[in-house]
Design a protein around this motif. Structure first.
Motif, short mmCIF file in Angstrom:
data_model
loop_
_atom_site.label_atom_id
_atom_site.label_comp_id
_atom_site.label_asym_id
_atom_site.label_seq_id
_atom_site.Cartn_x
_atom_site.Cartn_y
_atom_site.Cartn_z
N ALA A 180 0.03 -24.42 -64.47
CA ALA A 180 0.29 -22.97 -64.58
C ALA A 180 1.43 -22.43 -63.91
O ALA A 180 2.26 -21.55 -64.67
CB ALA A 180 -0.76 -22.15 -63.80
N LEU A 181 2.15 -23.05 -63.05
CA LEU A 181 3.31 -22.33 -62.48
C LEU A 181 4.46 -23.00 -63.04
O LEU A 181 5.36 -22.41 -63.35
CB LEU A 181 3.34 -22.94 -60.70
N GLY A 182 4.51 -24.51 -63.12
CA GLY A 182 5.67 -24.92 -63.71
C GLY A 182 5.81 -24.87 -65.50
O GLY A 182 7.15 -25.17 -65.82
N ALA A 183 5.01 -24.79 -66.02
CA ALA A 183 4.77 -24.97 -67.48
C ALA A 183 4.27 -23.81 -68.13
O ALA A 183 4.30 -23.74 -69.52
CB ALA A 183 3.73 -25.96 -67.95
N VAL A 184 3.98 -22.77 -67.37
CA VAL A 184 3.59 -21.12 -67.91
C VAL A 184 4.60 -20.22 -67.23
O VAL A 184 5.52 -19.51 -68.19
CB VAL A 184 2.21 -20.82 -67.97
N VAL A 185 4.38 -19.95 -66.25
CA VAL A 185 5.10 -18.99 -65.46
C VAL A 185 6.56 -19.28 -65.65
O VAL A 185 7.39 -18.14 -65.78
CB VAL A 185 4.57 -18.72 -63.96
N ALA A 186 6.96 -20.25 -65.18
CA ALA A 186 8.32 -20.32 -64.69
C ALA A 186 9.04 -20.50 -66.10
O ALA A 186 10.13 -19.68 -66.23
CB ALA A 186 8.70 -21.94 -64.03
N PRO A 187 8.84 -21.04 -67.13
CA PRO A 187 9.70 -21.10 -68.43
C PRO A 187 9.34 -19.81 -69.34
O PRO A 187 10.34 -19.39 -69.76
CB PRO A 187 9.03 -22.33 -69.17
N VAL A 188 8.22 -19.21 -69.13
CA VAL A 188 8.27 -17.77 -69.72
C VAL A 188 9.36 -16.66 -68.87
O VAL A 188 9.93 -15.85 -69.46
CB VAL A 188 6.91 -17.26 -69.46
N ALA A 189 9.31 -17.03 -67.56
CA ALA A 189 10.09 -16.02 -66.87
C ALA A 189 11.59 -16.47 -67.18
O ALA A 189 12.56 -15.47 -67.41
CB ALA A 189 9.94 -16.03 -65.38
N LEU A 190 11.81 -17.59 -67.36
CA LEU A 190 13.17 -18.05 -67.48
C LEU A 190 13.50 -17.53 -69.03
O LEU A 190 14.77 -17.02 -69.10
CB LEU A 190 13.24 -19.60 -67.61
N ALA A 191 12.72 -17.89 -69.94
CA ALA A 191 12.94 -17.50 -71.36
C ALA A 191 13.25 -15.77 -71.45
O ALA A 191 14.40 -15.38 -71.92
CB ALA A 191 11.86 -17.82 -72.12
N ILE B 256 16.28 -11.06 -62.04
CA ILE B 256 15.21 -11.17 -61.44
C ILE B 256 14.15 -12.03 -61.88
O ILE B 256 13.38 -12.88 -61.13
CB ILE B 256 14.77 -9.78 -61.06
N ALA B 257 13.85 -12.02 -63.26
CA ALA B 257 13.29 -13.09 -63.88
C ALA B 257 13.50 -14.41 -63.64
O ALA B 257 12.58 -15.32 -63.41
CB ALA B 257 13.13 -12.59 -65.23
N VAL B 258 14.86 -14.60 -63.79
CA VAL B 258 15.14 -16.12 -63.57
C VAL B 258 14.97 -16.48 -61.99
O VAL B 258 14.46 -17.74 -61.86
CB VAL B 258 16.89 -16.17 -63.70
N LEU B 259 15.06 -15.67 -61.20
CA LEU B 259 14.75 -15.90 -59.62
C LEU B 259 13.13 -16.12 -59.60
O LEU B 259 12.88 -17.12 -58.69
CB LEU B 259 15.26 -14.83 -58.56
N ALA B 260 12.42 -15.60 -60.15
CA ALA B 260 11.09 -15.70 -60.20
C ALA B 260 10.63 -17.35 -60.76
O ALA B 260 9.86 -17.82 -60.32
CB ALA B 260 10.26 -14.65 -61.24
N ALA B 261 11.49 -17.42 -61.98
CA ALA B 261 11.38 -18.79 -62.44
C ALA B 261 11.71 -19.87 -61.37
O ALA B 261 11.07 -20.95 -61.45
CB ALA B 261 12.14 -19.06 -63.62
N THR B 262 12.81 -19.73 -60.65
CA THR B 262 13.08 -20.63 -59.66
C THR B 262 12.06 -20.94 -58.50
O THR B 262 11.74 -22.01 -58.29
CB THR B 262 14.44 -20.22 -59.09
N LEU B 263 11.56 -19.68 -58.20
CA LEU B 263 10.57 -19.78 -57.07
C LEU B 263 9.16 -20.40 -57.68
O LEU B 263 8.58 -21.23 -56.99
CB LEU B 263 10.31 -18.37 -56.59
N ALA B 264 8.74 -20.06 -58.95
CA ALA B 264 7.58 -20.96 -59.60
C ALA B 264 7.90 -22.41 -59.65
O ALA B 264 7.02 -23.18 -59.34
CB ALA B 264 7.23 -20.25 -60.96
N TRP B 265 8.89 -22.72 -60.11
CA TRP B 265 9.33 -24.25 -60.23
C TRP B 265 9.38 -24.97 -58.75
O TRP B 265 9.03 -26.21 -58.88
CB TRP B 265 10.89 -24.35 -61.10
N ALA B 266 9.82 -24.31 -57.98
CA ALA B 266 10.07 -24.78 -56.44
C ALA B 266 8.39 -25.27 -56.10
O ALA B 266 8.16 -26.22 -55.50
CB ALA B 266 10.60 -23.91 -55.72
N ALA B 267 7.47 -24.09 -56.19
CA ALA B 267 6.29 -24.15 -55.78
C ALA B 267 5.72 -25.55 -56.64
O ALA B 267 4.84 -26.11 -56.08
CB ALA B 267 5.44 -23.03 -55.73
N ASP B 268 5.96 -25.60 -57.66
CA ASP B 268 5.47 -26.46 -58.51
C ASP B 268 5.80 -27.78 -58.02
O ASP B 268 4.71 -28.79 -57.88
CB ASP B 268 5.73 -26.35 -60.23
#
Length: 344
Positions: A74-85, A153-165
């Motif tokens: 959920a964090l690394g394969a949904v939230v993070a790539p969606v925020a990055l895209a 801001i969206a890219v930063l959200a992606a980095t945080l989600a991937w870090a948590a993942d």
């Protein structure tokens, strides 16, 4: 080479694979919905994992791993790539790549908070150097529009989600990495595809779809397998710190394909980043430490100083099976693998 150097090499290879994918995802994902982009990226990662399963000598996934797999997917394969895209469609590929350097900072802090991973002076200096390199390059960029600010801001959200993942997935590093990547990618692709359908996102032309799937196979599937192998050897914090080179790979590629953003800050940042990477790869860690009695299952060899149990037939190659360790105290160079997560 020592365990830190081997783990560092895996982390560096992972960083190169992921970093190079960022500007390519921006190019091929132009005009494609963020959920569709995420689904195609992880469909590619899932496909690569399904056709490159390996020899099956690692410890397999177990039923009790499912809740953790769902969470990291959920964090690394949904939230993070969606925020990055979403963010890549509103910001420069160079700036977006550089912002990903903050993932290392988030990873180290979360690994310290959740797993009490030690941060030595050399590793801390490397992290500071890499973060400073990203700041130098970002400071040399152009002023941003409000829309680009939201993209950042969206890219930063992606980095945080991937870090948590990455930090939450540390216990999965001792499982078969091909199985982990396949399960995570399949879950992420299915969830993102369902959301894309719910939000009525259309499919891109087939050349763009194939390109995004290819980016996902290398930049997400292969990169994640390498990342997990690095985590197995040196832990989440050190892997995340070395992975901080990924943004510079992405920024360099974005610059090379026409997104000119740089100047004197670019050279300075490159030097600082190289210094940080050198500090990480040349780190040594050796002290007297004790191992308690433990029973577990993971990939191992019998020439590593930790596995003296007997087999009916001699085992010279790497293999996995449930086994027991007796208590022992000794001194040798080590990373933060499954046997060396002791406190400092």
């Amino acid at each position: 080479p020592g365990p830190v150097a081997v783990g560092g090499a895996f982390a560096l290879a992972s960083a190169v694979a992921f970093g190079a994918s960022t500007p390519l995802v921006q190019r091929f994902g132009h005009g494609v919905g963020p959920f569709t982009t995420a689904a195609l990226l992880y469909a590619g990662a899932s496909l690569l994992s399904s056709v490159s399963r390996g020899a099956g000598i690692d410890a397999p996934l177990r039923r009790q791993d499912l809740p953790r797999l769902v969470l990291v997917a959920a964090l690394g394969a949904v939230v993070a790539p969606v925020a990055l895209a979403w963010g890549l469609q509103r910001s420069s590929g160079v700036i977006a790549s550089l912002l990903l350097s903050l993932e290392a900072l988030f990873t180290v802090l979360l690994a310290r908070a959740l797993w009490s991973e030690p941060i030595g002076a050399r590793a801390a200096a490397a992290l500071v150097a890499m973060t400073a390199g990203g700041a130098l390059l970002a400071a040399g960029g152009r002023s941003l529009s409000p829309d680009a600010g939201w993209g950042m801001i969206a890219v930063l959200a992606a980095t945080l989600a991937w870090a948590a993942d990455s930090v939450l997935a540390r216990p999965l590093a001792d499982r078969d990495p091909a199985q982990v990547v396949l399960a995570k990618s399949a879950l992420g692709a299915a969830a993102s595809a369902s959301l894309a359908r719910a939000f009525a996102e259309g499919l891109p032309p087939w050349p763009s779809a194939l390109a995004l799937a290819g980016c996902g196979a290398i930049g997400y599937g292969l990169a994640l397998r390498l990342y997990l192998r690095a985590q197995r050897a040196i832990g989440a914090a050190r892997t995340g710190s070395i992975f901080a080179v990924a943004p510079f790979v992405g920024a360099a590629l974005a610059w090379g394909i026409g997104q000119r953003a740089g100047g004197p800050a670019t050279l300075g940042a490159g030097v600082v980043c190289a210094l940080g990477l050198w500090l990480q790869l040349t780190e040594g860690h050796e002290h007297p430490h004790s191992h308690d009695a433990i029973e577990h299952d993971h990939l191992h060899r019998h020439d590593d100083g930790h596995h003296a149990h007997r087999h009916d037939v001699a085992q010279d190659a790497a293999h996995s099976h449930p086994h027991r360790h007796e208590p022992v105290t000794h001194v040798h160079p080590h990373g933060l693998d499954v046997h060396h997560r002791h406190e400092h």
